[in-house]
Design a protein around this motif. Structure first.
Motif, PDB file in Angstrom:
ATOM      1  N   ALA A 275       0.808  -1.219   0.000  1.00  0.00           N
ATOM      2  CA  ALA A 275       0.000   0.000   0.000  1.00  0.00           C
ATOM      3  C   ALA A 275       0.840   1.267   0.000  1.00  0.00           C
ATOM      4  CB  ALA A 275      -0.927  -0.001   1.215  1.00  0.00           C
ATOM      5  N   ALA A 276       2.126   1.165   0.349  1.00  0.00           N
ATOM      6  CA  ALA A 276       2.958   2.368   0.400  1.00  0.00           C
ATOM      7  C   ALA A 276       3.237   2.856  -1.012  1.00  0.00           C
ATOM      8  CB  ALA A 276       4.269   2.049   1.118  1.00  0.00           C
ATOM      9  N   ALA A 277       3.185   4.174  -1.174  1.00  0.00           N
ATOM     10  CA  ALA A 277       3.433   4.746  -2.493  1.00  0.00           C
ATOM     11  C   ALA A 277       4.876   4.469  -2.909  1.00  0.00           C
ATOM     12  CB  ALA A 277       3.173   6.243  -2.479  1.00  0.00           C
ATOM     13  N   ASP A 278       5.054   4.080  -4.147  1.00  0.00           N
ATOM     14  CA  ASP A 278       6.394   3.803  -4.632  1.00  0.00           C
ATOM     15  C   ASP A 278       6.534   4.361  -6.044  1.00  0.00           C
ATOM     16  OD1 ASP A 278       8.782   2.839  -5.429  1.00  0.00           O
ATOM     17  OD2 ASP A 278       8.409   0.745  -4.893  1.00  0.00           O
ATOM     18  N   PRO A 279       7.284   5.453  -6.194  1.00  0.00           N
ATOM     19  CA  PRO A 279       7.376   6.085  -7.518  1.00  0.00           C
ATOM     20  C   PRO A 279       7.928   5.154  -8.591  1.00  0.00           C
ATOM     21  CG  PRO A 279       8.921   7.073  -5.953  1.00  0.00           C
ATOM     22  CD  PRO A 279       8.028   6.186  -5.179  1.00  0.00           C
ATOM     23  N   GLU A 280       8.648   4.137  -8.155  1.00  0.00           N
ATOM     24  CA  GLU A 280       9.188   3.204  -9.151  1.00  0.00           C
ATOM     25  C   GLU A 280       8.078   2.468  -9.910  1.00  0.00           C
ATOM     26  OE1 GLU A 280      12.093   2.500 -10.398  1.00  0.00           O
ATOM     27  OE2 GLU A 280      13.145   3.984  -9.191  1.00  0.00           O
ATOM     28  N   ARG A 281       6.901   2.393  -9.270  1.00  0.00           N
ATOM     29  CA  ARG A 281       5.814   1.659  -9.904  1.00  0.00           C
ATOM     30  C   ARG A 281       4.869   2.581 -10.664  1.00  0.00           C
ATOM     31  NH1 ARG A 281       3.499  -1.770  -4.944  1.00  0.00           N
ATOM     32  NH2 ARG A 281       3.056   0.355  -4.336  1.00  0.00           N
ATOM     33  N   HIS A 282       5.378   3.746 -11.121  1.00  0.00           N
ATOM     34  CA  HIS A 282       4.444   4.711 -11.711  1.00  0.00           C
ATOM     35  C   HIS A 282       3.785   4.111 -12.947  1.00  0.00           C
ATOM     36  CE1 HIS A 282       6.828   6.160 -15.184  1.00  0.00           C
ATOM     37  NE2 HIS A 282       7.811   5.694 -14.460  1.00  0.00           N
ATOM     38  N   GLY A 283       2.479   4.370 -13.027  1.00  0.00           N
ATOM     39  CA  GLY A 283       1.717   3.835 -14.154  1.00  0.00           C
ATOM     40  C   GLY A 283       1.226   2.410 -13.941  1.00  0.00           C
ATOM     41  N   ALA A 284       1.799   1.692 -12.994  1.00  0.00           N
ATOM     42  CA  ALA A 284       1.445   0.285 -12.827  1.00  0.00           C
ATOM     43  C   ALA A 284      -0.017   0.114 -12.424  1.00  0.00           C
ATOM     44  CB  ALA A 284       2.357  -0.376 -11.793  1.00  0.00           C
ATOM     45  N   LEU A 285      -0.458   0.966 -11.490  1.00  0.00           N
ATOM     46  CA  LEU A 285      -1.829   0.867 -11.002  1.00  0.00           C
ATOM     47  C   LEU A 285      -2.815   1.198 -12.124  1.00  0.00           C
ATOM     48  CD1 LEU A 285      -3.480   0.321  -8.467  1.00  0.00           C
ATOM     49  CD2 LEU A 285      -3.320   2.735  -7.898  1.00  0.00           C
ATOM     50  N   ARG A 286      -2.466   2.220 -12.921  1.00  0.00           N
ATOM     51  CA  ARG A 286      -3.318   2.613 -14.039  1.00  0.00           C
ATOM     52  C   ARG A 286      -3.474   1.441 -15.017  1.00  0.00           C
ATOM     53  NH1 ARG A 286      -0.532   7.155 -16.949  1.00  0.00           N
ATOM     54  NH2 ARG A 286       0.902   5.472 -17.372  1.00  0.00           N
ATOM     55  N   ASP A 287      -2.362   0.826 -15.337  1.00  0.00           N
ATOM     56  CA  ASP A 287      -2.423  -0.288 -16.289  1.00  0.00           C
ATOM     57  C   ASP A 287      -3.214  -1.447 -15.715  1.00  0.00           C
ATOM     58  OD1 ASP A 287      -0.895   1.317 -17.832  1.00  0.00           O
ATOM     59  OD2 ASP A 287       1.007   0.290 -17.412  1.00  0.00           O
ATOM     60  N   GLU A 288      -3.055  -1.637 -14.396  1.00  0.00           N
ATOM     61  CA  GLU A 288      -3.744  -2.751 -13.753  1.00  0.00           C
ATOM     62  C   GLU A 288      -5.262  -2.560 -13.799  1.00  0.00           C
ATOM     63  OE1 GLU A 288      -2.264  -3.516  -9.768  1.00  0.00           O
ATOM     64  OE2 GLU A 288      -4.239  -4.327  -9.313  1.00  0.00           O
ATOM     65  N   VAL A 289      -5.737  -1.357 -13.415  1.00  0.00           N
ATOM     66  CA  VAL A 289      -7.190  -1.152 -13.409  1.00  0.00           C
ATOM     67  C   VAL A 289      -7.718  -1.122 -14.848  1.00  0.00           C
ATOM     68  CG1 VAL A 289      -7.286   0.061 -11.212  1.00  0.00           C
ATOM     69  CG2 VAL A 289      -7.026   1.379 -13.286  1.00  0.00           C
ATOM     70  N   ARG A 290      -6.886  -0.677 -15.771  1.00  0.00           N
ATOM     71  CA  ARG A 290      -7.311  -0.630 -17.168  1.00  0.00           C
ATOM     72  C   ARG A 290      -7.556  -2.045 -17.693  1.00  0.00           C
ATOM     73  NH1 ARG A 290      -3.997   3.733 -20.235  1.00  0.00           N
ATOM     74  NH2 ARG A 290      -5.303   5.078 -18.951  1.00  0.00           N
ATOM     75  N   ARG A 291      -6.665  -2.944 -17.321  1.00  0.00           N
ATOM     76  CA  ARG A 291      -6.842  -4.330 -17.739  1.00  0.00           C
ATOM     77  C   ARG A 291      -8.109  -4.926 -17.129  1.00  0.00           C
ATOM     78  NH1 ARG A 291      -1.355  -4.737 -17.220  1.00  0.00           N
ATOM     79  NH2 ARG A 291      -1.517  -5.512 -15.097  1.00  0.00           N
TER      80      ARG A 291
ATOM     81  N   MET B 211      -8.952   5.476  -9.625  1.00  0.00           N
ATOM     82  CA  MET B 211      -8.368   5.099 -10.919  1.00  0.00           C
ATOM     83  C   MET B 211      -9.363   4.254 -11.731  1.00  0.00           C
ATOM     84  SD  MET B 211      -5.060   6.149 -10.655  1.00  0.00           S
ATOM     85  CE  MET B 211      -3.992   5.136 -11.650  1.00  0.00           C
ATOM     86  N   ARG B 212     -10.046   3.360 -11.026  1.00  0.00           N
ATOM     87  CA  ARG B 212     -10.997   2.484 -11.685  1.00  0.00           C
ATOM     88  C   ARG B 212     -12.162   3.291 -12.261  1.00  0.00           C
ATOM     89  NH1 ARG B 212     -15.233  -0.506 -10.478  1.00  0.00           N
ATOM     90  NH2 ARG B 212     -15.498   0.500  -8.474  1.00  0.00           N
ATOM     91  N   LEU B 213     -12.683   4.225 -11.426  1.00  0.00           N
ATOM     92  CA  LEU B 213     -13.809   5.039 -11.863  1.00  0.00           C
ATOM     93  C   LEU B 213     -13.426   5.922 -13.035  1.00  0.00           C
ATOM     94  CD1 LEU B 213     -15.177   5.975  -8.352  1.00  0.00           C
ATOM     95  CD2 LEU B 213     -16.361   4.613 -10.066  1.00  0.00           C
ATOM     96  N   ARG B 214     -12.186   6.398 -13.016  1.00  0.00           N
ATOM     97  CA  ARG B 214     -11.745   7.231 -14.122  1.00  0.00           C
ATOM     98  C   ARG B 214     -11.765   6.437 -15.423  1.00  0.00           C
ATOM     99  NH1 ARG B 214      -5.923   8.940 -16.114  1.00  0.00           N
ATOM    100  NH2 ARG B 214      -5.508   6.845 -15.386  1.00  0.00           N
ATOM    101  N   GLU B 215     -11.310   5.193 -15.357  1.00  0.00           N
ATOM    102  CA  GLU B 215     -11.339   4.362 -16.564  1.00  0.00           C
ATOM    103  C   GLU B 215     -12.770   4.178 -17.057  1.00  0.00           C
ATOM    104  OE1 GLU B 215      -8.858   3.329 -18.389  1.00  0.00           O
ATOM    105  OE2 GLU B 215      -7.448   4.250 -16.988  1.00  0.00           O
ATOM    106  N   ARG B 216     -13.673   3.974 -16.096  1.00  0.00           N
ATOM    107  CA  ARG B 216     -15.042   3.660 -16.473  1.00  0.00           C
ATOM    108  C   ARG B 216     -15.806   4.901 -16.932  1.00  0.00           C
ATOM    109  NH1 ARG B 216     -18.791   0.236 -12.460  1.00  0.00           N
ATOM    110  NH2 ARG B 216     -17.108  -1.223 -12.847  1.00  0.00           N
TER     111      ARG B 216
END
Lengths: 293, 293
Positions: A275-291, B211-216
């Motif tokens: 749950a801790a924010a990690d800049p190294e993972r930028h974009g990862a969450l976006r791609d995950e929810v998009r999938r 993030m999820r809602l934004r995608e939707r």
């Protein structure tokens, strides 16, 4: 009570030079709170049988979410709360909980609170905040000695020149400066152990590290034992030797700081890290929810 | 996703601010926002980073014309590009049209959501209030159905609709706030420190939900926080504010990998890395000093 009962700053300095460590130990601490809702009474087990030792010159981080019991532990160590069972031991001996013994304990163990806006009295000057603990814990000192200790304390927390701050009131200082005053106040009685409960979470991000670095520096200089309570895993890792992870009143994982963060064993520690924010993972969450969508 | 792809995806602007300055008319006047030019694209998450007092909240309020005296927008234009092709000049909207514009086109999730729900009204009444005000044609049953749908959308059990705010956890209250902000299907949501007061695990859940809602639903987000690592993780682009000015604006990746402005570098270095090496953090070097002395 005379000043000789208290180890003076110099005497403790000597003790340190001789390498006398000392320890602050929580032994089987338990704290239950009675909750009342209407006629029903239930028990909240805030802290369940916790043991750990803060040694001189070491920092232990207590991490966990709100409600995990970490602040209750801090309050028990600071004697602001009596444990339901178990005890606090200093240098191996049971600590006093009233009278002289408590006073002596308080000169050894001090607390730095989260909110520097609430923990300093707006009515009093900075010098008053520091004079008072010195006078209470070292009643034998003369006026000039107290004044010189106050200046020395301000310089130790890097509020220099001290004369610029002596007569100011808390509202004239920034949050970071106020927290430095709070640290100076904790050091004033000659404390060997500091309990810092979220000492930087209310401060602006760019000054947080400065305050933490100051604590680390003071700790090294004076071989303080520090209990650092936080929810921030990154500073816990960098700032402490050992990390204890608390979850619902239990310590679910403990170990050397790097070990706990880089190689977590308990499922809850992993969840916290995830749950801790990690800049190294930028974009990862976006791609995950998009999938997933 | 690479930067050019991102700009292709977020081609069309939804909100444009040009040369916006906001002043607090006190004595002496305070320039809270200086000449800010910003374009928000459809469906984009724009992170607005900065410390307390940098003007990020004032700017957000200005974009939605929520400024109250003594704050005053002294110059600049703010144009909202509606979905159906109309351009709305936000600065010159009359009171009546402003009321219709706010919340239905641009909604806000405020800082300190713990306190921004009305404590004496249940969730149903508060959601109903938004719909009744802005959608006068809706029937009572339709409003209830929509309210339940909104709660479901943000991950709150619709059966909690009769709960009062104090009966909900902090995370649930924040979800209800987001449901309210979503009620009128806005094209832009301004989120001012929406997760700052929440525990990390809960915070992660809310972020994922956003993030999820934004995608939707495809709304754009201006996400305001001082937590730069979090912004880098979730934003498409980031604007860094210092003393009322945007000193750096770029994709999350470029701000993280190749910060240009000194202040951005300083902000980045204020967050010790969770998993990386210890970097310039003082304690790491301190251990060596201790050995040496």
């Amino acid at each position: 009570m005379s000043a000789t009962i208290m180890p003076s700053a110099d005497a403790t300095g000597e003790a340190r030079a001789q390498g006398q460590g000392g320890s602050l130990e929580a032994r089987n601490l338990v704290k239950d709170f009675r909750l009342r809702s209407g006629l029903k009474v239930s028990m909240l087990h805030a802290v369940k049988d916790i043991s750990f030792t803060v040694e001189a010159g070491r920092t232990i981080a207590l991490v966990g979410e709100s409600g995990s019991g970490k602040s209750t532990i801090a309050r028990m160590l600071a004697k602001l709360e009596a444990p339901s069972s178990g005890g606090v031991f200093i240098d191996g001996a049971p600590s006093g909980s009233r009278g002289r013994a408590l006073e002596r304990y308080r000169s050894e163990v001090q607390m730095v609170f989260q909110d520097p806006f609430a923990s300093l009295n707006p009515f009093h000057s900075i010098s008053h905040h520091l004079e008072r603990p010195i006078r209470l814990h070292h009643p034998g000192l003369g006026r000039a000695e107290v004044a010189s200790r106050v200046e020395e304390l301000l310089e130790r927390v890097q509020l220099e020149p001290a004369t610029r701050y002596l007569e100011r009131r808390p509202h004239e200082l920034s949050g970071g400066q106020r927290q430095r005053v709070a640290i100076a106040r904790a050091l004033a009685p000659g404390a060997r152990f500091i309990i810092a409960d979220e000492p930087v979470s209310m401060l602006d991000v760019s000054i947080r590290l400065g305050v933490l670095n100051l604590l680390a520096e003071l700790q090294r200089e004076a071989q303080l034992g520090v209990l650092y309570i936080t929810h921030d895993l990154a500073t816990a890792r960098h700032f402490s030797d050992e990390i204890l992870v608390m979850y619902r009143g239990d310590i679910v994982e403990r170990g050397p700081a790097d070990e706990v963060i880089l190689n977590p064993q308990h499922e809850y520690t992993m969840r916290l890290l995830e749950a801790a924010a990690d800049p190294e993972r930028h974009g990862a969450l976006r791609d995950e929810v998009r999938r997933a969508e | 996703m690479t930067a050019p792809e991102a700009s292709a995806r977020f081609g069309e602007p939804v909100l444009t601010a040009r040369g916006v300055s906001i002043e607090y008319e006190v004595d002496p006047p305070v320039q809270a926002v200086r000449d800010v030019t910003l374009t928000l694209h459809r469906g984009e998450i724009l992170g607005l980073a900065g410390e307390s007092g940098c003007g990020k909240t004032t700017l957000a309020y200005g974009l939605n014309r929520l400024l109250k005296p003594p704050a005053l927008q002294t110059s600049g234009e703010i144009v909202f590009h509606d979905r159906d092709g109309d351009d709305i000049d936000v600065v010159s909207l009359s009171d009546e049209r402003l009321r219709a514009f706010r919340w239905s086109k641009v909604s806000m999730v405020f800082q300190g959501a713990m306190n921004s729900l009305n404590p004496v009204l249940n969730v149903r009444a508060q959601l109903d209030d938004v719909l009744r005000t802005h959608r006068p044609g809706m029937k009572k049953a339709e409003r209830l159905a929509r309210s339940r749908e909104l709660l479901e959308l943000v991950g709150v059990d619709p059966d909690r609709i009769s709960s009062f705010p104090h009966e909900l956890s902090g995370g649930m209250r924040q979800r209800v706030m987001i449901a309210m902000a979503l009620a009128l299907d806005p094209q832009v949501m301004i989120m001012d420190e929406p997760t700052t007061a929440l525990d990390v695990v809960v915070q992660r859940g809310i972020i994922r939900e956003i993030m999820r809602l934004r995608e939707r639903l495809g709304f754009a987000v201006i996400f305001i926080t001082h937590d730069l690592p979090l912004l880098i993780e979730i934003s498409d682009r980031i604007a860094v504010m210092l003393r009322g000015e945007i000193v750096e604006l770029g994709t999350a990746e470029s701000v993280y990998r190749d910060p240009q402005h000194e202040y951005t570098k300083r902000l980045l270095s204020s967050f010790p890395s969770l998993r990386g090496d210890r970097g310039g953090f003082l304690r790491g070097t301190g251990a060596n000093q201790e050995v040496a002395s």
